[in-house]
Design a protein around this motif. Structure first.
Motif, PDB file in Angstrom:
ATOM      1  N   ASP A  20      -9.389 -11.910  20.051  1.00 37.33           N
ATOM      2  CA  ASP A  20      -8.674 -10.871  19.309  1.00 37.33           C
ATOM      3  C   ASP A  20      -7.168 -10.960  19.582  1.00 37.33           C
ATOM      4  OD1 ASP A  20     -10.956  -9.880  18.144  1.00 37.33           O
ATOM      5  OD2 ASP A  20     -11.247  -8.282  19.618  1.00 37.33           O
ATOM      6  N   THR A  21      -6.811 -11.273  20.828  1.00 35.45           N
ATOM      7  CA  THR A  21      -5.397 -11.465  21.155  1.00 35.45           C
ATOM      8  C   THR A  21      -4.837 -12.688  20.449  1.00 35.45           C
ATOM      9  OG1 THR A  21      -5.735 -10.442  23.324  1.00 35.45           O
ATOM     10  CG2 THR A  21      -3.740 -11.777  23.040  1.00 35.45           C
ATOM     11  N   PHE A  22      -5.623 -13.774  20.434  1.00 38.91           N
ATOM     12  CA  PHE A  22      -5.210 -14.971  19.709  1.00 38.91           C
ATOM     13  C   PHE A  22      -4.938 -14.645  18.245  1.00 38.91           C
ATOM     14  CE2 PHE A  22      -6.156 -18.577  16.976  1.00 38.91           C
ATOM     15  CZ  PHE A  22      -5.379 -19.581  17.540  1.00 38.91           C
ATOM     16  N   ASP A  23      -5.841 -13.908  17.621  1.00 40.54           N
ATOM     17  CA  ASP A  23      -5.672 -13.560  16.211  1.00 40.54           C
ATOM     18  C   ASP A  23      -4.426 -12.705  15.994  1.00 40.54           C
ATOM     19  OD1 ASP A  23      -7.952 -14.957  15.531  1.00 40.54           O
ATOM     20  OD2 ASP A  23      -9.236 -13.182  15.436  1.00 40.54           O
ATOM     21  N   ARG A  24      -4.157 -11.817  16.934  1.00 47.47           N
ATOM     22  CA  ARG A  24      -2.979 -10.952  16.811  1.00 47.47           C
ATOM     23  C   ARG A  24      -1.694 -11.767  16.900  1.00 47.47           C
ATOM     24  NH1 ARG A  24      -0.280  -7.650  20.635  1.00 47.47           N
ATOM     25  NH2 ARG A  24      -1.832  -8.197  22.215  1.00 47.47           N
ATOM     26  N   ILE A  25      -1.661 -12.757  17.796  1.00 51.07           N
ATOM     27  CA  ILE A  25      -0.494 -13.632  17.911  1.00 51.07           C
ATOM     28  C   ILE A  25      -0.269 -14.389  16.611  1.00 51.07           C
ATOM     29  CG2 ILE A  25       0.429 -15.681  19.071  1.00 51.07           C
ATOM     30  CD1 ILE A  25      -1.150 -14.730  21.577  1.00 51.07           C
TER      31      ILE A  25
ATOM     32  N   ILE B 129       5.561 -11.961  18.982  1.00 54.14           N
ATOM     33  CA  ILE B 129       4.932 -11.456  20.201  1.00 54.14           C
ATOM     34  C   ILE B 129       4.496 -12.646  21.052  1.00 54.14           C
ATOM     35  CG2 ILE B 129       4.201  -9.285  19.161  1.00 54.14           C
ATOM     36  CD1 ILE B 129       1.373 -10.470  18.922  1.00 54.14           C
ATOM     37  N   MET B 130       4.310 -12.427  22.374  1.00 53.18           N
ATOM     38  CA  MET B 130       4.027 -13.535  23.273  1.00 53.18           C
ATOM     39  C   MET B 130       3.057 -13.159  24.392  1.00 53.18           C
ATOM     40  SD  MET B 130       6.818 -16.070  25.125  1.00 53.18           S
ATOM     41  CE  MET B 130       7.344 -14.841  26.319  1.00 53.18           C
ATOM     42  N   PRO B 131       1.860 -12.677  24.068  1.00 46.35           N
ATOM     43  CA  PRO B 131       0.851 -12.519  25.123  1.00 46.35           C
ATOM     44  C   PRO B 131       0.477 -13.887  25.683  1.00 46.35           C
ATOM     45  CG  PRO B 131       0.247 -11.286  23.157  1.00 46.35           C
ATOM     46  CD  PRO B 131       1.377 -12.193  22.772  1.00 46.35           C
ATOM     47  N   LEU B 132       0.320 -13.962  27.002  1.00 41.62           N
ATOM     48  CA  LEU B 132       0.066 -15.240  27.656  1.00 41.62           C
ATOM     49  C   LEU B 132      -1.285 -15.236  28.370  1.00 41.62           C
ATOM     50  CD1 LEU B 132       3.563 -15.876  29.276  1.00 41.62           C
ATOM     51  CD2 LEU B 132       2.734 -16.618  27.033  1.00 41.62           C
TER      52      LEU B 132
END
Length: 235
Positions: free
Chosen positions: A96-101, A84-87
């Motif tokens: 939380d997004t960092f942890d998911r990545i 995955i690649m949330p930016l």
């Protein structure tokens, strides 16, 4: 083939099937897309099945390897394209997004590589997906690049840990590639600028990456412990 229903995964699965490799097309949630890949492979005379699971869950991934062994008699190649690649800039990214990545990209790679190292037959190959962003160092990609930098380090170490097993371990690091993951959130002007900046004056395609994956999965028995940048000379 983890992430086998995605852009690079889908094309790579078809490319391997065309070379007479039986393929388990993995999906995290998009079963319909995985079934489409399987149907297209079978329509061309290839062998494929679909299977789901969370790449970061060792139990679900062990079941994925079970499917390959039950359907095709064993596992020779792992191609790990799921990611995955949330930016966001580092100063703005939600933790939380960092942890998911990191869970998907880093832990997921660790889980499937560990299983592959235990279960692949001699003569096999482990192929991870990294990114040329680790070299390009583009703002906004900090968390994603961190996860893939760790994937590269793990790839190189695992190759050396598997001494004497007749298994190769490599990572493919694409540059900007025409997938839905790349296009998401980018304006047409930005996409044109990225393509123009490349020495080849275009974006990469999933077919470009699939050719390198097929090479590593097949004839490239003397390529081991490497990160191969497939990016048209971007960096």
């Amino acid at each position: 083939m983890t992430g086998g229903s995605g852009g690079i995964g889908r094309v790579s699965a078809a490319r391997l099937a065309a070379a007479n490799t039986a393929v388990v097309v993995h999906h995290a949630s998009g079963r319909d897309r995985a079934d489409d890949v399987v149907d297209s492979i079978r329509a061309e005379g290839g062998r494929a099945v679909a299977a789901g699971g969370d790449v970061a869950d060792e139990t679900e991934m062990s079941a994925l390897f079970d499917v390959a062994e039950r359907e095709f008699g064993g596992v020779d190649v792992l191609v790990h394209t799921a990611g995955i690649m949330p930016l966001a800039p580092i100063t703005e990214m939600d933790l939380d997004t960092f942890d998911r990545i990191q869970r998907t990209n880093l832990r997921g790679t660790f889980v499937v590589d560990q299983l592959a190292a235990r279960r692949l037959r001699p003569g096999g190959a482990i192929i991870n997906l990294s990114t040329s962003i680790t070299r390009l160092q583009t703002p906004g990609y900090g968390a994603y690049a961190a996860s893939k930098g760790a994937v590269e380090a793990m790839t190189l170490i695992l190759a050396r840990e598997l001494r004497g097993r007749d298994l190769t371990v490599n990572a493919v690091a694409p540059g900007p590639t025409t997938t839905a993951l790349f296009f998401e959130g980018k304006s047409p002007e930005l996409i044109t600028a990225i393509a123009s900046a490349n020495p080849m004056e275009r974006l990469g395609t999933p077919d470009d990456v699939a050719e390198m994956i097929a090479f590593l999965a097949g004839p490239a028995r003397w390529v081991n412990g490497q990160v191969l940048h497939v990016n048209g000379g971007a960096a």
